[in-house]
Enzyme design. Structure first.
Site, PDB file in Angstrom:
ATOM      1  N   PHE A  15       6.714  -1.616  28.963  1.00  0.00           N
ATOM      2  CA  PHE A  15       6.114  -0.282  28.969  1.00  0.00           C
ATOM      3  C   PHE A  15       6.423   0.418  27.646  1.00  0.00           C
ATOM      4  O   PHE A  15       7.114  -0.135  26.787  1.00  0.00           O
ATOM      5  CB  PHE A  15       6.638   0.541  30.155  1.00  0.00           C
ATOM      6  CG  PHE A  15       8.108   0.908  30.071  1.00  0.00           C
ATOM      7  CD1 PHE A  15       9.095  -0.012  30.385  1.00  0.00           C
ATOM      8  CD2 PHE A  15       8.497   2.181  29.674  1.00  0.00           C
ATOM      9  CE1 PHE A  15      10.446   0.326  30.300  1.00  0.00           C
ATOM     10  CE2 PHE A  15       9.843   2.530  29.594  1.00  0.00           C
ATOM     11  CZ  PHE A  15      10.815   1.590  29.903  1.00  0.00           C
ATOM     12  N   GLY A  16       5.914   1.629  27.509  1.00  0.00           N
ATOM     13  CA  GLY A  16       6.280   2.485  26.377  1.00  0.00           C
ATOM     14  C   GLY A  16       6.022   1.813  25.024  1.00  0.00           C
ATOM     15  O   GLY A  16       4.931   1.305  24.744  1.00  0.00           O
ATOM     16  N   LYS A  38      11.061   1.563  34.401  1.00  0.00           N
ATOM     17  CA  LYS A  38      12.519   1.717  34.291  1.00  0.00           C
ATOM     18  C   LYS A  38      13.190   1.337  35.604  1.00  0.00           C
ATOM     19  O   LYS A  38      14.200   0.638  35.613  1.00  0.00           O
ATOM     20  CB  LYS A  38      12.857   3.199  34.061  1.00  0.00           C
ATOM     21  CG  LYS A  38      12.981   3.662  32.663  1.00  0.00           C
ATOM     22  CD  LYS A  38      13.613   5.060  32.750  1.00  0.00           C
ATOM     23  CE  LYS A  38      13.514   5.837  31.508  1.00  0.00           C
ATOM     24  NZ  LYS A  38      14.069   7.198  31.653  1.00  0.00           N
ATOM     25  N   ASP A  97       7.278  -0.913  23.929  1.00  0.00           N
ATOM     26  CA  ASP A  97       7.559  -2.361  23.930  1.00  0.00           C
ATOM     27  C   ASP A  97       6.591  -3.171  23.063  1.00  0.00           C
ATOM     28  O   ASP A  97       7.030  -4.122  22.405  1.00  0.00           O
ATOM     29  CB  ASP A  97       7.558  -2.900  25.371  1.00  0.00           C
ATOM     30  CG  ASP A  97       8.857  -2.587  26.111  1.00  0.00           C
ATOM     31  OD1 ASP A  97       9.830  -2.166  25.451  1.00  0.00           O
ATOM     32  OD2 ASP A  97       8.894  -2.762  27.336  1.00  0.00           O
ATOM     33  N   ASP A 122      18.285   8.258  30.562  1.00  0.00           N
ATOM     34  CA  ASP A 122      17.465   8.900  29.538  1.00  0.00           C
ATOM     35  C   ASP A 122      17.478   7.989  28.331  1.00  0.00           C
ATOM     36  O   ASP A 122      18.534   7.507  27.909  1.00  0.00           O
ATOM     37  CB  ASP A 122      17.959  10.296  29.177  1.00  0.00           C
ATOM     38  CG  ASP A 122      16.831  11.075  28.509  1.00  0.00           C
ATOM     39  OD1 ASP A 122      15.855  11.399  29.197  1.00  0.00           O
ATOM     40  OD2 ASP A 122      16.905  11.337  27.285  1.00  0.00           O
TER      41      ASP A 122
HETATM   42  P1  ITT Z   1      12.264   9.502  33.797  1.00  0.00           P
HETATM   43  O1  ITT Z   1      12.698  10.707  32.991  1.00  0.00           O
HETATM   44  O2  ITT Z   1      11.632   9.869  35.096  1.00  0.00           O
HETATM   45  O3  ITT Z   1      13.366   8.500  33.953  1.00  0.00           O
HETATM   46  P2  ITT Z   1      10.611   8.934  31.460  1.00  0.00           P
HETATM   47  O4  ITT Z   1       9.699   7.809  31.097  1.00  0.00           O
HETATM   48  O5  ITT Z   1      10.089  10.336  31.268  1.00  0.00           O
HETATM   49  O6  ITT Z   1      11.097   8.714  32.984  1.00  0.00           O
HETATM   50  P3  ITT Z   1      12.597   9.418  29.405  1.00  0.00           P
HETATM   51  O7  ITT Z   1      12.453  10.872  29.410  1.00  0.00           O
HETATM   52  O8  ITT Z   1      13.981   8.824  29.338  1.00  0.00           O
HETATM   53  O9  ITT Z   1      11.953   8.733  30.692  1.00  0.00           O
HETATM   54  O10 ITT Z   1      11.715   8.849  28.220  1.00  0.00           O
HETATM   55  C1  ITT Z   1      11.853   7.527  27.855  1.00  0.00           C
HETATM   56  C2  ITT Z   1      10.692   7.143  26.968  1.00  0.00           C
HETATM   57  O11 ITT Z   1      11.202   6.338  25.902  1.00  0.00           O
HETATM   58  C3  ITT Z   1       9.726   6.261  27.737  1.00  0.00           C
HETATM   59  O12 ITT Z   1       8.695   7.002  28.333  1.00  0.00           O
HETATM   60  C4  ITT Z   1       9.233   5.316  26.649  1.00  0.00           C
HETATM   61  O13 ITT Z   1       8.226   5.952  25.915  1.00  0.00           O
HETATM   62  C5  ITT Z   1      10.469   5.174  25.774  1.00  0.00           C
HETATM   63  N1  ITT Z   1      11.309   4.044  26.232  1.00  0.00           N
HETATM   64  C6  ITT Z   1      12.543   4.097  26.803  1.00  0.00           C
HETATM   65  N2  ITT Z   1      12.966   2.871  27.128  1.00  0.00           N
HETATM   66  C7  ITT Z   1      11.998   2.025  26.760  1.00  0.00           C
HETATM   67  C8  ITT Z   1      11.840   0.629  26.852  1.00  0.00           C
HETATM   68  O14 ITT Z   1      12.750  -0.142  27.429  1.00  0.00           O
HETATM   69  N3  ITT Z   1      10.724   0.098  26.374  1.00  0.00           N
HETATM   70  C9  ITT Z   1       9.760   0.860  25.801  1.00  0.00           C
HETATM   71  N4  ITT Z   1       9.819   2.186  25.696  1.00  0.00           N
HETATM   72  C10 ITT Z   1      10.936   2.774  26.181  1.00  0.00           C
END
Ligand code: ITT
Length: 200
Positions: free
Chosen positions: A150-151, A12, A153, A69
């Site tokens: 990530f996540g 992020k 994607d 978020d």
């Molecule tokens: P921070 O709270 O420290 O910012 P985090 O990863 O825990 O980091 P969130 O609580 O906002 O952030 O959770 C976001 C989740 O949603 C992230 O871990 C991914 O699983 C998913 N996500 C969000 N944006 C994404 C993206 O651009 N591509 C893929 N998955 C995404």
């Protein structure tokens, strides 16, 4: 002036740094504050969590803070995983397990529409916060594809594309993603505020 990006997610952070460019800002991140405890993300909405992350970091550091978020809402799952996207398959957050759980939950489903949501919150040092939001519509694939990003994607094909976010290059994702939409709005709404803050 300084602006702290309050995320512990390095992917992020990279996307935010690439998109949120305002010349007068010195952008720093939480590596400058190793003592800061993570925010408990117990809000019912992306907006509540984004505000909480930005406000807690602002009050602790005395700086202006930007927080993100975000998450994925899947239509056939009534909006899940939603605010639980990071820890859908449990804690600690595991992207591979989250993706496997999502594919299991959608097994046999032909309705595969999903929406990525992003709320960006900006807090002033006194904890006053404002937010902007972005979404990106798309569909969930049957199998993961791609290695970038990530996540979720590898599972998410944005509307108008045939490839997943994880198959697109960073420039392409950063042109159309939920985060890009929210951050471009943040620049248009807050650039003047942030540019002038040094003299407030
Ligand atoms: P921070 O709270 O420290 O910012 P985090 O990863 O825990 O980091 P969130 O609580 O906002 O952030 O959770 C976001 C989740 O949603 C992230 O871990 C991914 O699983 C998913 N996500 C969000 N944006 C994404 C993206 O651009 N591509 C893929 N998955 C995404």
């Amino acid at each position: 002036m300084k602006l702290v990006i309050a995320t512990r997610n390095p992917n992020k952070l990279e996307e935010i740094r690439a998109i949120f460019q305002i010349n007068s800002l010195e952008i720093i991140d939480l590596r400058s504050y190793p003592e800061l405890a993570p925010t408990e993300e117990d809000g019912a909405t992306f907006e509540e969590n984004a505000i909480k992350k930005a406000r807690e970091a602002a009050l602790a550091t005395g700086e202006w803070v930007l927080a993100d978020d975000s998450g994925l809402a899947v239509e056939a799952l009534h909006g899940e995983p939603g605010v639980f996207s990071a820890r859908y398959a449990g804690e600690p957050s595991d992207y591979r397990a989250n993706n496997a759980k999502l594919l299991d939950a959608l097994a046999g489903q032909t309705t595969r529409a999903a929406v990525f949501h992003c709320v960006i919150a900006l807090s002033s040092p006194d904890g006053t916060a404002r937010t902007v939001q972005g979404i990106c519509r798309g569909t969930i694939t049957n199998t993961p594809s791609g290695t970038r990003g990530f996540g979720y994607d590898p599972l998410f094909v944005p509307e108008g594309n045939t490839r997943t976010f994880a198959q697109l290059d960073a420039e392409h994702k950063n042109a159309i993603s939920h985060r890009a939409v929210a951050l471009r709005l943040a620049i248009s709404e807050w650039a003047t505020l942030l540019d002038n803050t040094g003299s407030l």
